[in-house]
Design a protein around this motif. Structure first.
Motif, PDB file in Angstrom:
ATOM      1  N   THR A  49       6.398   5.025  -7.275  1.00  0.00           N
ATOM      2  CA  THR A  49       7.274   5.725  -8.207  1.00  0.00           C
ATOM      3  C   THR A  49       6.826   7.164  -8.409  1.00  0.00           C
ATOM      4  N   ARG A  50       5.542   7.352  -8.604  1.00  0.00           N
ATOM      5  CA  ARG A  50       5.016   8.645  -9.050  1.00  0.00           C
ATOM      6  C   ARG A  50       4.313   9.442  -7.955  1.00  0.00           C
ATOM      7  N   LEU A  51       3.607   8.754  -7.053  1.00  0.00           N
ATOM      8  CA  LEU A  51       2.719   9.452  -6.130  1.00  0.00           C
ATOM      9  C   LEU A  51       3.214   9.495  -4.684  1.00  0.00           C
ATOM     10  N   CYS A  52       3.817   8.430  -4.205  1.00  0.00           N
ATOM     11  CA  CYS A  52       4.200   8.378  -2.786  1.00  0.00           C
ATOM     12  C   CYS A  52       5.493   7.597  -2.586  1.00  0.00           C
ATOM     13  N   PRO A  53       6.627   8.147  -3.034  1.00  0.00           N
ATOM     14  CA  PRO A  53       7.903   7.434  -2.876  1.00  0.00           C
ATOM     15  C   PRO A  53       8.234   7.102  -1.418  1.00  0.00           C
ATOM     16  N   SER A  54       7.758   7.918  -0.468  1.00  0.00           N
ATOM     17  CA  SER A  54       8.079   7.673   0.944  1.00  0.00           C
ATOM     18  C   SER A  54       7.460   6.376   1.458  1.00  0.00           C
ATOM     19  N   ALA A  55       6.472   5.838   0.723  1.00  0.00           N
ATOM     20  CA  ALA A  55       5.831   4.587   1.150  1.00  0.00           C
ATOM     21  C   ALA A  55       6.850   3.457   1.261  1.00  0.00           C
ATOM     22  N   LEU A  56       7.896   3.504   0.436  1.00  0.00           N
ATOM     23  CA  LEU A  56       8.925   2.465   0.497  1.00  0.00           C
ATOM     24  C   LEU A  56       9.679   2.523   1.821  1.00  0.00           C
ATOM     25  N   GLN A  57       9.961   3.736   2.307  1.00  0.00           N
ATOM     26  CA  GLN A  57      10.643   3.887   3.601  1.00  0.00           C
ATOM     27  C   GLN A  57       9.748   3.401   4.736  1.00  0.00           C
ATOM     28  N   ILE A  58       8.467   3.761   4.674  1.00  0.00           N
ATOM     29  CA  ILE A  58       7.521   3.332   5.713  1.00  0.00           C
ATOM     30  C   ILE A  58       7.369   1.812   5.671  1.00  0.00           C
ATOM     31  N   HIS A  59       7.322   1.279   4.459  1.00  0.00           N
ATOM     32  CA  HIS A  59       7.221  -0.166   4.266  1.00  0.00           C
ATOM     33  C   HIS A  59       8.381  -0.858   4.992  1.00  0.00           C
ATOM     34  N   ASP A  60       9.591  -0.320   4.839  1.00  0.00           N
ATOM     35  CA  ASP A  60      10.774  -0.908   5.478  1.00  0.00           C
ATOM     36  C   ASP A  60      10.716  -0.774   7.003  1.00  0.00           C
ATOM     37  N   LEU A  61      10.172   0.345   7.497  1.00  0.00           N
ATOM     38  CA  LEU A  61      10.064   0.555   8.943  1.00  0.00           C
ATOM     39  C   LEU A  61       9.145  -0.483   9.588  1.00  0.00           C
ATOM     40  N   LEU A  62       8.086  -0.855   8.891  1.00  0.00           N
ATOM     41  CA  LEU A  62       7.074  -1.745   9.460  1.00  0.00           C
ATOM     42  C   LEU A  62       7.263  -3.213   9.070  1.00  0.00           C
ATOM     43  N   ALA A  63       8.179  -3.464   8.149  1.00  0.00           N
ATOM     44  CA  ALA A  63       8.336  -4.819   7.596  1.00  0.00           C
ATOM     45  C   ALA A  63       8.665  -5.836   8.678  1.00  0.00           C
TER      46      ALA A  63
END
Length: 264
Positions: free
Chosen positions: A17-31
């Protein structure tokens, strides 16, 4: 494990939420079918009595974590330890602290005045680990600290929270090499930290790592809102030791360059 999951859920929500919102996109790429396995998180602090490494470690020790390794980063004036839980599925925790006394008197005084604003009661709840900044800070003071220590400026601006989570490649099926993950991320527009090479470490030291460069995030200062580097996402592949057990520690030379993921 319930208390472990509860604490890490809080850390993850703050991180994305606060520090690394792009982690959600990366999470989806690697899921894949199974949830991504988090190898470790990293936390930063100052080596002052009220907020030192021991204070940040305490909530983890209370839920079963044990100290395992110690590390020094002379150039960055940092000391760090890592902690592991008896359950091997629990993420490792890497906590570093800035050796404030090794900086200029102005730097030291400034940091002490920031930390002094924290109410003592704020450390009684483990949620302080992802509670963000607990002091007032103007942008000029951030820049003053940043000029002496990138780590110090980052910490003063963001306060407490995980600066990164780490995808374990040992638990992925689709990708087995760190370079493959880097290629996928670059193809999708992410910038990889190339300090010390885009892959840090090797099979020889039993650990390979890479990371994105930190997201630029909006941070509120007492005199306005500014976009500065926030958190980043890391990727790690561990190799077995002579006994066939996966290496569970960290490599100082590699970690030293991972810190630079938050550089401007």
């Amino acid at each position: 494990m319930e208390r472990v999951e509860q604490l890490f859920n809080g850390l993850w929500q703050d991180y994305v939420t606060r520090l690394c919102p792009s982690a959600l996109q990366i999470h989806d790429l690697l899921a894949e079918e199974e949830p991504l396995h988090n190898d470790h998180i990293a936390l930063r602090t100052f080596n002052l009595p009220m907020v030192g490494l021991d204070r940040l470690a305490a909530p983890f020790i209370a839920i079963g974590y044990q100290p395992k390794g110690r590390y020094r980063f002379e150039g960055k004036k940092l000391y760090a330890e890592h902690f592991e839980h008896p359950n091997p599925l629990a993420p490792k925790v890497f906590i570093s602290e800035l050796m404030v006394g090794q900086f200029s008197s102005l730097f030291q005084q400034t940091v002490r005045e920031l930390v002094a604003q924290m109410p003592e009661t704020s450390l009684r709840d483990p949620a302080f680990l992802y509670g963000g900044r607990q002091w007032e800070l103007d942008f000029a003071t951030y820049e003053l600290l940043l000029a002496e220590s990138e780590y110090g400026g980052w910490l003063a601006a963001h306060g407490f929270g995980a600066n990164h989570f780490t995808v374990s490649l040992n638990h992925l099926e689709q990708f087995t090499e760190v370079r493959e993950v880097n290629h996928l991320l670059r193809h999708n527009g992410f910038v990889i930290n190339e300090a010390g090479g885009d892959v840090k470490g090797s099979a020889k030291v039993m650990l390979e790592q890479s990371s994105t460069m930190a997201d630029r995030v909006e941070v509120g200062f007492s005199d306005g809102t500014y976009a500065i580097p926030g958190g980043f996402y890391e990727f790690a592949k561990r190799y077995p030791d002579e006994d066939g057990e996966l290496f569970s520690g960290f490599v100082e030379a590699s970690a030293d360059k991972i810190f630079e993921s938050t550089h401007q």
